[in-house]
Design an enzyme around this catalytic site. Structure first.
Site, PDB file in Angstrom:
ATOM      1  N   HIS A 226      37.629  43.126  47.069  1.00  0.00           N
ATOM      2  CA  HIS A 226      39.111  43.586  46.895  1.00  0.00           C
ATOM      3  C   HIS A 226      39.565  43.440  47.760  1.00  0.00           C
ATOM      4  CE1 HIS A 226      41.877  47.575  46.041  1.00  0.00           C
ATOM      5  NE2 HIS A 226      41.788  47.235  47.179  1.00  0.00           N
ATOM      6  N   GLU A 227      38.693  44.173  49.330  1.00  0.00           N
ATOM      7  CA  GLU A 227      39.806  43.846  50.800  1.00  0.00           C
ATOM      8  C   GLU A 227      39.750  42.274  51.055  1.00  0.00           C
ATOM      9  OE1 GLU A 227      40.688  46.092  52.309  1.00  0.00           O
ATOM     10  OE2 GLU A 227      39.729  47.638  50.948  1.00  0.00           O
ATOM     11  N   HIS A 236      48.326  46.219  45.554  1.00  0.00           N
ATOM     12  CA  HIS A 236      47.145  46.985  44.334  1.00  0.00           C
ATOM     13  C   HIS A 236      47.510  46.838  43.092  1.00  0.00           C
ATOM     14  CE1 HIS A 236      45.047  49.888  47.740  1.00  0.00           C
ATOM     15  NE2 HIS A 236      44.198  48.749  47.396  1.00  0.00           N
ATOM     16  N   CYS A 237      46.982  46.314  42.292  1.00  0.00           N
ATOM     17  CA  CYS A 237      47.291  45.939  40.689  1.00  0.00           C
ATOM     18  C   CYS A 237      47.640  47.228  40.283  1.00  0.00           C
ATOM     19  CB  CYS A 237      45.566  45.535  40.052  1.00  0.00           C
ATOM     20  SG  CYS A 237      46.746  45.179  38.616  1.00  0.00           S
ATOM     21  N   CYS A 264      46.891  38.877  38.897  1.00  0.00           N
ATOM     22  CA  CYS A 264      45.955  39.288  39.850  1.00  0.00           C
ATOM     23  C   CYS A 264      44.914  37.906  40.080  1.00  0.00           C
ATOM     24  CB  CYS A 264      45.543  40.407  40.524  1.00  0.00           C
ATOM     25  SG  CYS A 264      46.425  42.215  41.044  1.00  0.00           S
TER      26      CYS A 264
END
Length: 306
Positions: A226-227, A236-237, A264
């Protein structure tokens, strides 16, 4: 530009989301960028974002989302001739078992982003930029994310690093007004620092079990991917259930998926130009080795669609 995970009081750190929300089809970027394999980014193959529960990220914070077209227009940083490796930098002490986890994180990171990845030699925590915390019978030390990025990471930024990711088993905070953060990053400077300690049972004063160790690795996989996605300027999705969904608690982190959605995935593949099937196959092997059968089975279903 900075981005980080949540604090204990639920406040978000600054985030790099841009643009306006749109439909799933528009967010995928149809018409904005040629799609060589339409099945790879078909939004119908991914679960739409569920209504957030009380206390979840999107129930607490409004985010506009980021379409594929907006991502491309932003001109996100990516690979260069000299910067093409993801470097994981251990900061502070790690047990032998935790060092073994770092090697698994290296393998996972390389597969997820289809880039070479290596673990650098450990470096010590600084002798400044920390504070003491207490809660009930627990006492621990927290380190400033800004101090770690400025004093530890930036002076050591490897010449070949597209992302230089500090990993520590010490707790973190971004400034005096925050209780804690899981991590924080500077996109423009290519450095970030992330703590894994709150994913362990021992931080909460509980004994470790085989189940907690498996959960620790799974959480570590998830937060690192994620990061690192943020390090490639992916916001962010808000369209689908996705690895890049924000999270407001450990419970929400555990509920969030490990997989990138169509939006994404398209952003990351467009930026890094990797082979999508190779990405999935390598991840499937890692998930099987880690006994994450649900993740491996999901990938098998995706590969069948492709």
């Amino acid at each position: 530009m900075l981005a980080s995970c949540r604090s204990a009081d639920g406040k978000p750190a600054r985030e790099g989301a841009t643009g306006q929300a749109g439909t799933a089809a528009r967010a995928v970027g149809q018409g904005a960028q040629p799609i060589t394999d339409p099945f790879a980014f078909d939004p119908e193959l991914f679960e739409k974002k569920r209504k957030p529960a009380r206390g979840d990220w999107l129930a607490s914070f409004h985010e506009p989302g980021q379409t594929f077209a907006e991502y491309v227009a932003q001109g996100p940083k990516g690979l260069t001739d000299k910067r093409h490796v993801i470097v994981l930098q251990p900061i502070g002490e790690f047990t032998a078992e935790e060092r073994a986890v770092l090697e698994k994180l290296r393998e996972f990171t390389s597969a997820y982003f289809q880039l070479p990845a290596r673990v650098a030699k450990p470096v010590p925590l600084p002798d400044h930029g920390f504070r003491q915390r207490r809660a009930d019978s627990l006492a621990w030390t927290q380190y400033s994310t800004l101090t770690l990025m400025k004093s530890v990471l930036l002076p050591r930024l490897p010449r070949d690093a597209v992302c230089y990711l500090g990993i520590t088993m010490s707790d973190l905070y971004p400034d005096e007004h925050w209780n804690f953060v899981f991590g924080q990053a500077s996109f423009d400077q290519r450095v970030g620092v992330y703590s894994l300690i709150r994913y362990t049972n021992r931080f909460w004063g509980m004994p470790e079990t085989d189940e907690s160790k498996s959960q620790f690795l799974r959480r570590s996989f998830k937060i690192l991917a994620h990061e690192t996605g943020h390090m490639f300027f992916i916001a962010h999705c808000t369209v689908n259930e996705c690895l890049m969904n924000g999270c407001n608690s450990l419970g929400e982190l555990d509920r969030n998926t490990m997989h990138l959605c169509s939006v994404c995935l398209h952003k990351l593949q467009w930026n890094l130009k990797f082979d999508l099937r190779r990405h999935y196959r390598q991840l499937r092997d890692i998930y099987k080795q880690s006994n994450y059968d649900d993740l491996a089975e999901w990938i098998d279903r995706r590969l069948a669609k492709l």
